[in-house]
Design an enzyme around this catalytic site. Structure first.
Site, PDB file in Angstrom:
ATOM      1  CB  THR B  22      55.322  51.475  55.560  1.00 39.88           C
ATOM      2  OG1 THR B  22      54.084  51.455  56.809  1.00 39.88           O
ATOM      3  CG2 THR B  22      56.077  50.114  55.580  1.00 39.88           C
ATOM      4  CG  ASP B  23      56.707  56.892  53.035  1.00 36.07           C
ATOM      5  OD1 ASP B  23      55.339  55.994  52.468  1.00 36.07           O
ATOM      6  OD2 ASP B  23      57.356  57.979  52.918  1.00 36.07           O
ATOM      7  CD  GLN B  24      49.976  60.325  53.315  1.00 38.25           C
ATOM      8  OE1 GLN B  24      49.641  60.558  54.253  1.00 38.25           O
ATOM      9  NE2 GLN B  24      50.093  61.153  52.861  1.00 38.25           N
ATOM     10  CG  MET B  25      55.418  58.285  49.107  1.00 35.11           C
ATOM     11  SD  MET B  25      56.730  58.604  48.364  1.00 35.11           S
ATOM     12  CE  MET B  25      56.971  60.108  49.278  1.00 35.11           C
ATOM     13  N   GLY B  26      53.780  54.076  50.685  1.00 32.03           N
ATOM     14  CA  GLY B  26      53.547  52.656  50.562  1.00 32.03           C
ATOM     15  C   GLY B  26      54.767  52.184  50.409  1.00 32.03           C
TER      16      GLY B  26
END
Lengths: 153, 153, 153, 153
Positions: B22-26
């Site tokens: 995952t990344d910080q966009m969720g």
């Protein structure tokens, strides 16, 4: 309330080592082991009935404050990997997991490790898991107590 | 000898989306899709009886010269993912695969993609797969011919 | 309002290929190129005065809907890598970037690629960037107009 | 011949935290720290005049047998990161490095860690670095002796 040394349950998570996980030594790069541990941890929590997704949905995160890995024998591309996961310690402010990684075809040990986590809110501020998410905490704690005969440290 | 458009067989490979993906966009970061495609490709070749490990053991590599991905709907942590893989084109110098990524729980499409590969030796010099590894080439080609009714383009 | 073919500016981002980025072919694994493109894109936006962090702070995300890579010559561990980044197309609903990856020591081309992005809110719902973040949009658009002589397509 | 506690030299390696390195907590995922340590180690060896690429060209590898990380404060996307690297211990069969990770803009500590490596041949069999690559070994050892005043443990 800390349970240092307590064994809640042990889960086995199986997957195949990926090509992208190899490096130019021809073995799985060491940075993948924390990811494999995490796959084991995800599976453990799910099987314990308190999936990490459901924990996060309640506003609780489990960031790491420490991680240790020991590499015994290299994993290779296409190896069937088993990660055995258990809770190592549990308290209302912290939880740690330990992992044993094996080759599924010959049970050869590949690596071991631990990850130590804090219970925090979405802003990464520590919280008391027993108070904030008692149902999660008791699910983990009860499992531990059943198996560990109440011998809580 | 090119088989543009030919379908050899289609394999389904299932795994769980990882937290590290995952990344910080969720959502799952787009750089993981090539890795997921590769997991599908690994499984495809193994089920076709010509595992990538065995191909490499014969001194043959399959480096990419092109890769395309289209993202339809984001994958999330803990989603059960299915990658459907098939050969898109096959010739004695090149092979391409196409992939469809689904959410296993609701069959919702997540992404599609293609990877285009050259058959090369260990120094990445192109080679003729039909001559160098005829048993691998014919395994892939025969499978294609059986299903595609001989309608080779 | 689309600016297909317009060149806003071109940035060069330099870094060293990492060991973890290699695979057992002894070259940088293809899944790292989207990450390298992203490093170039991050640098481009920062140099354009509208860092991605500041864009996200305004509630706007740039998820990908498509990505293409062509691999020309393999990158190796410790290679000094240059990523040249430019805006390829710009509209109030979408933006795309193109990338050229070189070896810094000999200017040898390594790879090229494009990433196509939607302007969205935090829930990944499309939005109109010209209305939602006019200062970001005009910064990107003005730069384009200056260089492209107003020849907006 | 072991140099436990000896400081050879200390290098600072600077780079920008990547979007792909974040996770859905909005921070850099812990699995990236081993990769950052490795970027520091690569830079250290290069600045010591014995690049890892040149070491591998002589047929010598440095696989890990242990790795430890402590996470102090989360790194975020676009943070300028500094990794300070030094040799922690050196012997003819093993070498370990320690790392301190800082935020370049405010010198805030982010993480610390160690990686412990064996000197091996291409088949991962242990070897004696002092005998196999004396010029590399003495370059690392001399640097140590100069700074540590000969106080070799």
């Amino acid at each position: 309330m800390s349970t240092e040394g307590g064994i809640v349950m042990r889960t086995s998570t199986v997957f195949t080592a990926r090509y992208a996980e190899t490096d130019q030594m021809g073995i799985v790069h060491h940075s993948n082991y924390p990811i494999w541990f995490e796959a084991g941890r995800t599976d453990f929590l799910k099987k314990a009935g308190v999936s990490n997704t459901s924990i996060e949905a309640k506003g609780v995160l489990l960031p790491l404050y420490e991680m240790n890995c020991r590499f015994i024998s290299p994993a290779k591309y296409e190896d069937e990997i088993v990660v055995e996961t258990r809770i190592k310690t549990l308290s209302c402010v912290r939880i740690s997991f330990s992992y044993q990684v094996f080759n599924a075809s010959n049970n050869k040990p590949i690596a071991t490790g631990e990850t130590l986590h804090a219970w925090t809110d979405k802003t990464l501020k520590p919280l008391n898991a027993e108070k904030k998410i008692p149902e999660v905490y008791s699910a983990l704690y009860k499992e531990f107590k059943n198996i560990n005969g109440g011998n809580v440290l």
